[in-house]
Design an enzyme around this catalytic site. Structure first.
Site, PDB file in Angstrom:
ATOM      1  N   GLU A 170       0.880  -1.397  -0.066  1.00 17.46           N
ATOM      2  CA  GLU A 170       0.004   0.116   0.060  1.00 17.46           C
ATOM      3  C   GLU A 170       1.004   1.376   0.035  1.00 17.46           C
ATOM      4  OE1 GLU A 170      -2.864  -0.363   3.041  1.00 17.46           O
ATOM      5  OE2 GLU A 170      -4.134  -1.511   2.070  1.00 17.46           O
ATOM      6  N   GLU A 289      -5.448  -8.580  -0.151  1.00 18.85           N
ATOM      7  CA  GLU A 289      -6.044  -8.342   1.226  1.00 18.85           C
ATOM      8  C   GLU A 289      -7.797  -8.035   0.709  1.00 18.85           C
ATOM      9  OE1 GLU A 289      -4.408  -5.298   3.817  1.00 18.85           O
ATOM     10  OE2 GLU A 289      -2.421  -5.666   3.160  1.00 18.85           O
TER      11      GLU A 289
HETATM   12  O1  AHR Z   1      -4.900  -5.830   7.324  1.00 21.48           O
HETATM   13  C1  AHR Z   1      -4.779  -4.465   7.974  1.00 21.48           C
HETATM   14  C2  AHR Z   1      -4.245  -3.387   7.295  1.00 21.48           C
HETATM   15  O2  AHR Z   1      -4.929  -3.048   6.213  1.00 21.48           O
HETATM   16  C3  AHR Z   1      -3.013  -3.823   6.522  1.00 21.48           C
HETATM   17  O3  AHR Z   1      -1.847  -3.703   7.185  1.00 21.48           O
HETATM   18  C4  AHR Z   1      -2.864  -2.653   5.512  1.00 21.48           C
HETATM   19  O4  AHR Z   1      -1.976  -3.291   4.172  1.00 21.48           O
HETATM   20  C5  AHR Z   1      -4.393  -2.364   5.444  1.00 21.48           C
HETATM   21  O5  AHR Z   1      -4.575  -1.176   5.172  1.00 21.48           O
END
Ligand code: AHR
Length: 497
Positions: A170, A289
Site C-alpha cells: 500500500e 487483502e
Molecule cells: O490488514 C490490516 C491493514 O489493512 C494492513 O496492514 C494494510 O495493508 C491495510 O490497510
C-alpha cells in the site's frame, strides 16, 4: 422463489488457481504474539507455535500465507527478526513494541506445520532493493555468501524456497511508512524486482497496486506502476475491506457487485497497458487483502500504546459478513482468468477467521465459507448464467437475489456450485440447467443460514453460525438446490457425464 443457473463447459474462464484461497498474517495486535505464537502456553509446541491455532489454519486449506505485513512491513527490518540477537523495536504502523522473537525462520516453521507456502512481503518504505534482495538471498539461495550462510547458521540448512514476493505494501497510502508518489514507487519496485529476480529467476513478483477504490489515485497509481514495471512483475495487488457501517443488510449483501466492478477495472487496465506495450506478457491480479472490516476501525482500536501483542482490531464476524466473504470468492472464481492469488485478511485475532484465548480457539462465521470454498473449488471455472428475480440495492442498482460461481473437474466430471442467497426473507430453489452435460448424481450440499444477519459465534455459543447439511434433489435429470434466505449453499460432488 425460484432461480435458474445455466452452465455449459464451453463457457468458462479457465483453470481456478488454488492460490485464490490464500491468507494473510501480519505482525499486528494479537495476530502473532498471543495468536499463532505463544511460548510457554500448554497448547504450544517446542517452537512456541500454538498447535490448536495451526490446526484451525490447516482446516482452511490455504496454499499460501502472506507475511509479515501489511503496514507493518514498511518499517520492518527483517534482519532484526533472525539469528540469536533479537532486540525489540517500536513498530510505526500499529504503535506496538515488536519483540522480534518471531521472525522469518519462525514463520517458515509455522508454514510447514500448517501445510502452506510462505508469500513474503519486502519493505519498500524505509528500506530498499538491496535489503529486499538480501532477504531473497537469505531465504532462497544455497550459495556460500553472507545471508545464505546466515540462514544455515540459524538452523535452516536448506533454502526456504519462497516463490511469491510482494514488492512493498500500500505505498499509495499517506499512512504508509515511506509513502511516495507512484512514479517513485514504480522505479523503486522495478529496481527491487530486478535485483531480487537476478538472485532467483524462479520467483514471482507482485507490485503494490492501489490500496482501494476509495483512493483518489485509484487506477492512476496502478497504471503508472504497470507501465513502469510490466515486464518485471507477474501480479499487481488489489485490496478491499467491505463495510456495513450504514447497517443496511440488503445493500451490504449486494457487495459482490462492487467486487465485480473492481475486477472489471483491473481487467480493463491490464488489457490497456498490455495493448499499449504490444506485449505478450500477462500481469494478473493478486487480491492480497480482502475481508469485511468496519466495526473495529480507527482511533484506539489501532493504537497499540507500545505494548507487545495488544488486542487490536478484533472484529467480531456475523452471518451477513460471512455471506459477503462468500461473494468475494464467487467473484474471484468467476474471474479465474484474471485473479490468480487472493488472501483473506487476516487469519488470527486481527480481522480474523479465528480468535484465540490462552485455552483455545473460536472459529468465526467467515471461517466456514472459506474452508468450504477452498476445498471444493477445483478445476475449471464455469461461468454461470443466472436467471432470477432482482431487488433494489440502492446505489448498487437492481441486483440478482442469487450470486453464484461453479467449478468443473474435467477428469472426474464433478461439479461444485457456490450459491449465495441475498434475500433476507425468502428461500430460493435453484434449478441447474446444464446445457452440454447430464447430471447423474446430486452430490452433497452444505448450507449456512440464520434468522438474524447479525448472529455471530461466541465463546459461549461457538456454533451459532456453522454449516449444516442442506437439501438438493435430482429428478428426471434435473438438479435443484435449496438456498435458504440470508444464506449460502455449497453443492459439491455433483456428478455429470
Ligand atoms: O490488514 C490490516 C491493514 O489493512 C494492513 O496492514 C494494510 O495493508 C491495510 O490497510
Amino acid at each position: 422463489m425460484e432461480a435458474k443457473v445455466t452452465l455449459n463447459t464451453s463457457f468458462n474462464t479457465g483453470q481456478i488457481d488454488s492460490r485464490i484461497f490464500s491468507g494473510f498474517l501480519e505482525h499486528l495486535g494479537r495476530s502473532i504474539y498471543g495468536g499463532v505464537y505463544d511460548p510457554g502456553n500448554d497448547l504450544s509446541n517446542e517452537d512456541g507455535i500454538r498447535t490448536d491455532v495451526a490446526e484451525d489454519m490447516a482446516g482452511m486449506n490455504m496454499p499460501c500465507v502472506r507475511y509479515p505485513g501489511g503496514n507493518f512491513v514498511s518499517n520492518y527490518d527483517w534482519r532484526d527478526g533472525v539469528g540469536s540477537e533479537r532486540k525489540p523495536f517500536p513498530d510505526f504502523a500499529w504503535k506496538t513494541t515488536e519483540p522480534n522473537t518471531f521472525g522469518t525462520d519462525e514463520f517458515m516453521k509455522w508454514c510447514k506445520l500448517v501445510g502452506t507456502e510462505p508469500m513474503m512481503a519486502v519493505n519498500l518504505g524505509t528500506l530498499g532493493p538491496a535489503e529486499a534482495a538480501a532477504l531473497v538471498e537469505y531465504c532462497n539461495l544455497d550459495t556460500d555468501t553472507r545471508w545464505a550462510q546466515a540462514r544455515r547458521d540459524n538452523g535452516s540448512d536448506k533454502p526456504h524456497s519462497v516463490k511469491m514476493w510482494c514488492l512493498g505494501n500500500e505505498m499509495d497510502g499517506p499512512w504508509q511508512a515511506g509513502h511516495m508518489p507512484a512514479e517513485q514507487y514504480a522505479l523503486k519496485a522495478r529496481n527491487a524486482a530486478r535485483l531480487m529476480r537476478g538472485l532467483d529467476p524462479s520467483i514471482e513478483l507482485i507490485a503494490a497496486g492501489s490500496s482501494g477504490r476509495h483512493m483518489a489515485t485509484y487506477l492512476e497509481w496502478d497504471r503508472t506502476v504497470l507501465e513502469t514495471c510490466w515486464d518485471d512483475i507477474e501480479f499487481i495487488s488489489a485490496h478491499r475491506y467491505s463495510t456495513n457501517a450504514a447497517s443496511n443488510t440488503p445493500e451490504f449483501l449486494a457487495e459482490g457487485v462492487v467486487i465485480d466492478s473492481i475486477l472489471n477495472d483491473y481487467a480493463g487496465l491490464t488489457a490497456y497497458v498490455k495493448g499499449v506495450k504490444k506485449s505478450s506478457h500477462n500481469v494478473y491480479v493478486s487480491f492480497d487483502e480482502w475481508n469485511v472490516w468496519y466495526k473495529e476501525r480507527g482511533g484506539v482500536t489501532q493504537d497499540g500504546q507500545w505494548e507487545t501483542g495488544p488486542a487490536l482490531i478484533e472484529e467480531v464476524y456475523n452471518l451477513e459478513d460471512a455471506l459477503v466473504c462468500a461473494q468475494y470468492m464467487n467473484s474471484f472464481i468467476r474471474r479465474a482468468d484474471l485473479v490468480k492469488v487472493a488472501c483473506l485478511a487476516q487469519l488470527v485475532n486481527v480481522i480474523a477467521a479465528v480468535l484465540t484465548r490462552p485455552d483455545g480457539t473460536l472459529k468465526q462465521s467467515i471461517y466456514y465459507p472459506f474452508a468450504l470454498y477452498s476445498k471444493n473449488a477445483t478445476g475449471t471455472s464455469l461461468t454461470p448464467v443466472i436467471d432470477c428475480p432482482t431487488y433494489d440495492a440502492g446505489e448498487r442498482g437492481e441486483v440478482n437475489f442469487i450470486d453464484a460461481s461453479a467449478s468443473f473437474d474435467e477428469h472426474t466430471g464433478d461439479v461444485s456450485l457456490f450459491l449465495v442467497n441475498r434475500s433476507v426473507d425468502q428461500d430460493v430453489r435453484v434449478i441447474l440447467d446444464f446445457s452440454d452435460r447430464n447430471v447423474i448424481g446430486a452430490g452433497a450440499v452444505q448450507v449456512m443460514t440464520g434468522e438474524d444477519p447479525k448472529l455471530a459465534n461466541t465463546w459461549e455459543q461457538p456454533e451459532n453460525v456453522v454449516p449444516s447439511t442442506g437439501f438438493s434433489s435430482l429428478e428426471n435429470g434435473v438438479l435443484t438446490i435449496d438456498v435458504p434466505k440470508l444464506g449460502m449453499a455449497v453443492a459439491s460432488g455433483i456428478t455429470t457425464e
